[in-house]
Design a protein around this motif. Sequence first.
Motif: not given
Length: 656
Positions: A24-45
Amino acid sequence: MPKTNSKALLPLFFFFFFLLSCFSEPITYPPQTNLLLPSDAVSILTFKSKADLDNKLLYALNERFDYCQWRGVKCVQGRVVRYILQNSGLRGTFPANSLTRLDQLRVLSLHNNSLSGPIPDLSSLYNLKALFLDRNNFSGTFPPSIFFLHRITSLDLSYNVLNGPIPANLTALDRLNILRLEWNRFNGTVPPLNQSFLLIFNVSGNNLTGQIPATPTLLKFNTTAFSLNPNLCGEIINKPCTSRSPFFGSPSASGPLGQSAEAQGGGATTGGIVVLPPPSSPKKKHQRTGVVLGFTIGIALIIFSVLLAFALVRRQSGKKSVDSKETKPTTASSEATNSNVGNSKTQVEEVSGRKLVIPGIQKLKKSGNLVFVAGEVEGYSLEQLMRASAELLGRGTMGTTYKAVVDRQLILTVKRLDACKTAVTSGEVFEQHMDAVGGLRHPNLVPIRAYFQAKGERLVIYDYQPNGSVFNLVHGSRSTRAKPLHWTSCLKIAEDVAQGLAYIHQASRLVHGNLKSSNVLLGTDFEACLTDYCLALLADSSSTEDPDSAAYKAPEIRKSNRRFTPQSDVYAFGVFLVELLTGKHPSQHPVLVPHDMLEWVRTMREDDGGEHHRLGMLTEVASVCSLTSPEQRPPMWQVLKMIQQIKESAMMEDSA
């Protein structure tokens, strides 16, 4: 039925899981949907994805709170409170649901980029205090969501392509200190602003019409705040609003359509229906046309005759003045280059027809050239400078200052040093000193571009700062009683000035020597910038000066006429800070112990909005800077650190 051994199935389960993970291929998330990122970082990206099409912002996230180290980001306790990306070369749009999710944001500055499109809904930024979106290409109407930002004190939307009317409910933003909306395409009327805190206001370069409301707040500002709106009128800009009657017919002849029968040509009304009169015959029409045409031609001939007579009279008077060989300069035309003027012993300076008149101009041209400092490009000559239209800005302890417009496009500040006060310095020493001072470059210093010296003449050329001085900001430009600045404005200006002074002391062996509120100018971003720095060393310290300037001098300088030192600059900074906090001229400051000084400052402010603690910290800095003994005063870098700690403390309290 036989029982299944669970222990025997475990190896089979792990083998199956291993095969699944391999194929199986690794699952990647775009920055704006990565639930592991802090919300402020998502907003800036998310903002970067649409606003930074040229990838100027090289953001990378390796650890959870790395985003607090990104360019333009300032965090408090892991939350973004400032996002400043001015002059960053951004190109794109301001996407919705990006920066608007930074609910702890206090300051947002996207000044001087190339962002376009509409301004998104900002109502979720309920903690925002300063918003600078100026000098972009934002379009659309005035963003109504700004009216939900009840804590905002600074708003700059100037130099965009916004259109539509300026909303009348700007009065809802009752905490505004700064409001700039110039050079858009707004129409409508000027709202009747009554904010007592409003200190900077500009709606020039729009398409506003009608009478400017003469409110106490708007009366504080001069005509430049409303300039380039040709259809504005009122007391503030000294333009009456009386309507003029037409040349032909009565004033009622220009009434709106259908208002009455008489207003539209003499028809009668029946039952509310307008009955127009029968059309005039062609003969009568020709007669009316002939009368109007003859009357117009007659007026034109009269005007032409008057102008012709005026020109003949002026030509004859010019011949008489040439025949009599009169040597007195009256304009800044070619007469100012007459050799008799060049030989004049008495230096006279005046502003005549908005032209700078300096006797001896021919001598200046022959005796030297402008010297450009710090590798500056020679973008203009002394001859161009002498031909520039000029406006007198003021006279100070070192000389006279002019605003000069070179070739109708380049605006400079020209300081003409007082020959008597600088006569003690030789020409060689002056050149060496100006080369050293001209090399100083800092965001809180008005840069020196060039200088000139000849026998009895010395000029220093600076960049022009369009927003006036802190002196005018504190004391006002009219006779009305000025109100002390809000403590946040005091803190911002104090930090800027401390930055400039600390740089001078650390980058060179020079000192300012002439710090006062009139020598602190407001730049294009309303940053406080020092001017007239390091020139006092060239002057005779025994010359007389006004009481306010004398009050800035440290006790050791007043008593023994000693040279200025970094400690004397620190003393002047303490006096400057008290002037900011109280709105009182330095000559009116009493000599008090620190505790009594705080009580006096609070009394002068009358109402500090409950900011007693922060006001006390700023007063304490002013008191320690103004100590009588120079050895007890802190160095300027330490004063700067104290102010920055006050700012950090305030931001922490606001975010709590």
